[in-house]
Scaffold this motif. Structure first.
Motif, PDB file in Angstrom:
ATOM      1  N   UNK A 215       0.817  -1.209   0.000  1.00 24.74           N
ATOM      2  CA  UNK A 215       0.000   0.000   0.000  1.00 24.74           C
ATOM      3  C   UNK A 215       0.856   1.266   0.000  1.00 24.74           C
ATOM      4  N   UNK A 216       2.129   1.131   0.353  1.00 26.40           N
ATOM      5  CA  UNK A 216       3.057   2.252   0.332  1.00 26.40           C
ATOM      6  C   UNK A 216       4.446   1.737   0.000  1.00 26.40           C
ATOM      7  N   UNK A 217       5.239   2.584  -0.631  1.00 26.76           N
ATOM      8  CA  UNK A 217       6.636   2.248  -0.917  1.00 26.76           C
ATOM      9  C   UNK A 217       7.581   2.896   0.087  1.00 26.76           C
ATOM     10  N   UNK A 218       7.028   3.708   0.980  1.00 27.47           N
ATOM     11  CA  UNK A 218       7.850   4.455   1.918  1.00 27.47           C
ATOM     12  C   UNK A 218       8.241   3.594   3.115  1.00 27.47           C
ATOM     13  N   UNK A 219       9.369   3.922   3.699  1.00 27.57           N
ATOM     14  CA  UNK A 219       9.812   3.282   4.937  1.00 27.57           C
ATOM     15  C   UNK A 219       9.680   4.220   6.128  1.00 27.57           C
ATOM     16  N   UNK A 220       9.055   5.370   5.892  1.00 32.27           N
ATOM     17  CA  UNK A 220       8.706   6.308   6.958  1.00 32.27           C
ATOM     18  C   UNK A 220       7.220   6.591   6.811  1.00 32.27           C
ATOM     19  N   UNK A 221       6.433   6.137   7.757  1.00 35.13           N
ATOM     20  CA  UNK A 221       4.977   6.169   7.645  1.00 35.13           C
ATOM     21  C   UNK A 221       4.392   7.112   8.690  1.00 35.13           C
ATOM     22  N   UNK A 222       3.462   7.958   8.261  1.00 35.55           N
ATOM     23  CA  UNK A 222       2.754   8.857   9.165  1.00 35.55           C
ATOM     24  C   UNK A 222       1.412   8.225   9.542  1.00 35.55           C
ATOM     25  N   UNK A 223       1.126   8.189  10.841  1.00 41.81           N
ATOM     26  CA  UNK A 223      -0.096   7.562  11.335  1.00 41.81           C
ATOM     27  C   UNK A 223      -0.938   8.587  12.081  1.00 41.81           C
ATOM     28  N   UNK A 224      -2.182   8.757  11.648  1.00 40.43           N
ATOM     29  CA  UNK A 224      -3.131   9.625  12.352  1.00 40.43           C
ATOM     30  C   UNK A 224      -3.982   8.740  13.251  1.00 40.43           C
ATOM     31  N   UNK A 225      -3.854   8.936  14.558  1.00 42.31           N
ATOM     32  CA  UNK A 225      -4.667   8.215  15.530  1.00 42.31           C
ATOM     33  C   UNK A 225      -5.669   9.194  16.121  1.00 42.31           C
ATOM     34  N   UNK A 226      -6.603   8.698  16.890  1.00 38.50           N
ATOM     35  CA  UNK A 226      -7.640   9.568  17.427  1.00 38.50           C
ATOM     36  C   UNK A 226      -7.072  10.651  18.343  1.00 38.50           C
ATOM     37  N   UNK A 227      -5.922  10.382  18.987  1.00 33.92           N
ATOM     38  CA  UNK A 227      -5.347  11.324  19.932  1.00 33.92           C
ATOM     39  C   UNK A 227      -4.191  12.151  19.389  1.00 33.92           C
ATOM     40  N   UNK A 228      -3.897  12.053  18.092  1.00 35.78           N
ATOM     41  CA  UNK A 228      -2.788  12.830  17.541  1.00 35.78           C
ATOM     42  C   UNK A 228      -2.097  12.137  16.385  1.00 35.78           C
ATOM     43  N   UNK A 229      -0.800  12.330  16.272  1.00 30.79           N
ATOM     44  CA  UNK A 229      -0.036  11.787  15.149  1.00 30.79           C
ATOM     45  C   UNK A 229       1.231  11.094  15.644  1.00 30.79           C
ATOM     46  N   UNK A 230       1.546   9.984  14.987  1.00 29.99           N
ATOM     47  CA  UNK A 230       2.746   9.210  15.274  1.00 29.99           C
ATOM     48  C   UNK A 230       3.490   8.953  13.975  1.00 29.99           C
ATOM     49  N   UNK A 231       4.763   8.621  14.099  1.00 26.46           N
ATOM     50  CA  UNK A 231       5.575   8.265  12.937  1.00 26.46           C
ATOM     51  C   UNK A 231       6.252   6.932  13.210  1.00 26.46           C
ATOM     52  N   UNK A 232       6.236   6.063  12.214  1.00 26.67           N
ATOM     53  CA  UNK A 232       6.926   4.774  12.306  1.00 26.67           C
ATOM     54  C   UNK A 232       7.898   4.666  11.139  1.00 26.67           C
ATOM     55  N   UNK A 233       9.125   4.306  11.446  1.00 27.03           N
ATOM     56  CA  UNK A 233      10.130   4.098  10.407  1.00 27.03           C
ATOM     57  C   UNK A 233      10.785   2.742  10.607  1.00 27.03           C
ATOM     58  N   UNK A 234      11.373   2.215   9.531  1.00 26.20           N
ATOM     59  CA  UNK A 234      11.967   0.873   9.603  1.00 26.20           C
ATOM     60  C   UNK A 234      12.842   0.617   8.388  1.00 26.20           C
ATOM     61  N   UNK A 235      13.643  -0.432   8.483  1.00 23.65           N
ATOM     62  CA  UNK A 235      14.348  -0.991   7.338  1.00 23.65           C
ATOM     63  C   UNK A 235      13.664  -2.297   6.971  1.00 23.65           C
ATOM     64  N   UNK A 236      13.571  -2.574   5.671  1.00 25.84           N
ATOM     65  CA  UNK A 236      12.958  -3.821   5.213  1.00 25.84           C
ATOM     66  C   UNK A 236      13.881  -4.536   4.254  1.00 25.84           C
ATOM     67  N   UNK A 237      14.074  -5.832   4.499  1.00 26.86           N
ATOM     68  CA  UNK A 237      14.878  -6.643   3.591  1.00 26.86           C
ATOM     69  C   UNK A 237      14.416  -8.081   3.674  1.00 26.86           C
TER      70      UNK A 237
END
Length: 261
Positions: A215-237
Motif C-alpha cells: 500500500x506504500x513504498x515508503x519506509x517512513x509512515x505517518x499515522x493519524x490516531x484519534x489522539x494525535x499523530x505518530x511516525x513509524x520508520x523501519x528498514x525492510x529486507x
C-alpha cells in the motif's frame, strides 16, 4: 500506604506511572491496579507502568493493562516511561531499558518527542480480509471504509473474542489510507476492552502491514490516531523489518498522591 503517582499521555494513550525502584508497590494486587486505572473510582488510565531498577540497563518497564493484569509490550507506554525516567533524572536524552518483549533503545528531545526502538518483525501473515503480526503485542490489521463512523468497539470486540485468535485474543486495528505514506487508524485494545485514543504497537503494526502488502513504498509512515499523530520508520529486507522506530510526543499531565489500603 500512600504513593506518589504521575500521569502521562502519548497521543491520548494515558498511563499511571509509579517509581518502584524501592519495590514497595504491591505489584501482584490485580484488583488494586484495576481500581487505580478506573476512570470513576480511581486515577483513570489505559494502563499502569512501574519503573524499576535493572542491573544491565537504565531501568525496567513493568506494564499492566487497565484490567489489572500484566501485559505484553505497550509502545506509547514505553515512550511515556522514557519521559518519566528523564523527569526522575534516571536518564538525560537517551535510554536503554528492558521490557517484557526484550531490550529497547530510545531518545527524547527538548520538546518531549520520544523515538522508541521496537522489536524486529520477521513474520507478517497476509490473509484475505486482514493482516496479522506481532510488534511486541499481537495485532490484527484490517482496511475499512468510512473509518470515522466505523463501530470500532463492537466490531473490534467480535474479532478480539472470536475464534480467530483463541482465548488469548488480539488487539484489532481498523485502517484507511489517506496519502501515499499516510494512514488513519482506530484501535480496539485487548486488556482495556475498548477503543483507545492511540496504540503504539498498533500504529507500528499498521505501518509494517501496509508496507508488506504494497500500500506504500515508503519506509517512513505517518499515522493519524484519534489522539494525535505518530511516525513509524523501519528498514525492510527479504520480508524482515529491522530498526523499527515509533516516534511521537510523550507528555506529563500531573502528579498526585493516593492512599492504598
Amino acid at each position: 500506604m500512600q504513593f506518589t503517582f504521575y500521569k502521562y499521555q502519548g497521543t491520548g494513550n494515558d498511563f499511571v506511572m509509579i517509581d518502584n525502584r524501592s519495590l514497595t508497590f504491591p505489584k501482584n494486587d490485580t484488583k488494586l491496579i484495576e481500581r487505580l486505572c478506573d476512570r470513576r473510582f480511581g486515577i483513570g488510565a489505559d494502563g499502569l507502568i512501574l519503573l524499576e531498577n535493572d542491573e544491565s540497563t537504565d531501568f525496567k518497564m513493568v506494564y499492566y493493562n487497565s484490567d489489572g493484569n500484566e501485559s505484553s509490550m505497550c509502545g506509547n507506554g514505553g515512550r511515556c516511561l522514557v519521559a518519566f525516567a528523564k523527569k526522575l533524572n534516571v536518564i538525560s536524552d537517551s535510554a536503554t531499558f528492558i521490557a517484557v518483549d526484550g531490550l529497547h533503545h530510545a531518545t527524547i528531545d527538548e520538546n518531549d518527542i520520544v523515538s522508541l526502538q521496537m522489536k524486529d518483525v520477521d513474520k507478517v501473515e497476509q490473509h484475505e480480509s486482514h493482516i496479522f503480526l506481532d510488534t511486541g503485542s499481537p495485532h490484527h490489521v484490517q482496511l475499512v471504509e468510512d473509518l470515522h463512523i466505523f463501530d470500532v468497539r463492537n466490531e473490534g470486540s467480535k474479532i478480539r473474542y472470536g475464534s480467530l485468535y483463541g482465548q488469548a485474543g488480539s488487539n484489532v486495528n481498523f485502517v484507511t489510507q489517506t496519502d501515499e505514506n499516510k494512514f488513519s487508524l482506530r484501535t480496539y485494545e485487548r486488556g482495556v476492552e475498548d477503543e483507545t485514543l492511540s496504540c503504539g504497537t498498533g500504529a507500528t503494526a499498521v505501518a509494517i502491514a501496509m508496507k508488506a502488502i504494497g500500500k506504500t513504498n515508503s519506509s517512513v509512515i505517518q499515522l493519524k490516531v484519534e489522539g494525535g499523530e505518530l511516525e513509524v520508520s523501519f528498514n525492510q529486507k527479504n520480508g524482515f523489518f529491522t530498526q523499527v522506530f515509533l516516534k511521537g510526543p510523550a507528555n506529563f499531565v500531573y502528579e498526585g498522591q493516593i492512599a492504598i489500603q
